[in-house]
Motif scaffolding. Sequence first.
Motif: not given
Length: 166
Positions: A140-145
């Motif tokens: 949801x928060x566009x966190x990829x890592x």
Amino acid sequence: MAPRTTTLELHKEEMKFSAGHFTIFSATHRENLHGHNFSVYVALTGEVAEDGLLSDYGPLKQAIIARCKAWNETFFLPAHSKHLRLERDDQGNHVAHFNGEELRFLARDVTVLPVANVSLEELARVFGEELVGDGSAMARDHITGLVVKCASGPGQWACWEWKRDA
């Protein structure tokens, strides 16, 4: 315009805990009981949104601090060691059996962790898996890592990494 990525690093004064443990090296060899002043570092990587933010990291920071408080001033025992058997006595206290030894701990002093060994590698993993959960908040928060580092003192860290599947 190509998406802009960033890494947000969290390493606050409150992100620490003191705990006791022993590392098990084999069926017959373990460390003596001892403790460390542990610290935790977390880095989030992902896409910066139109509002200039990667994430509202306040809830994540609070989760890290809450975990540190819960683990503070406890003694860690591994739930999944192939060399250590845990049981509870009739007062509910913990009894650890290792290589013919019987180690007794008050229930209020112990945190049994879902690990094979109480090591920096396992502490970082448990911390990280709890923070990632099912991954939905990260997506949801566009966190990829996510990187979680756990230290038992200056210069001694273990890293656990999570990357969102493409």
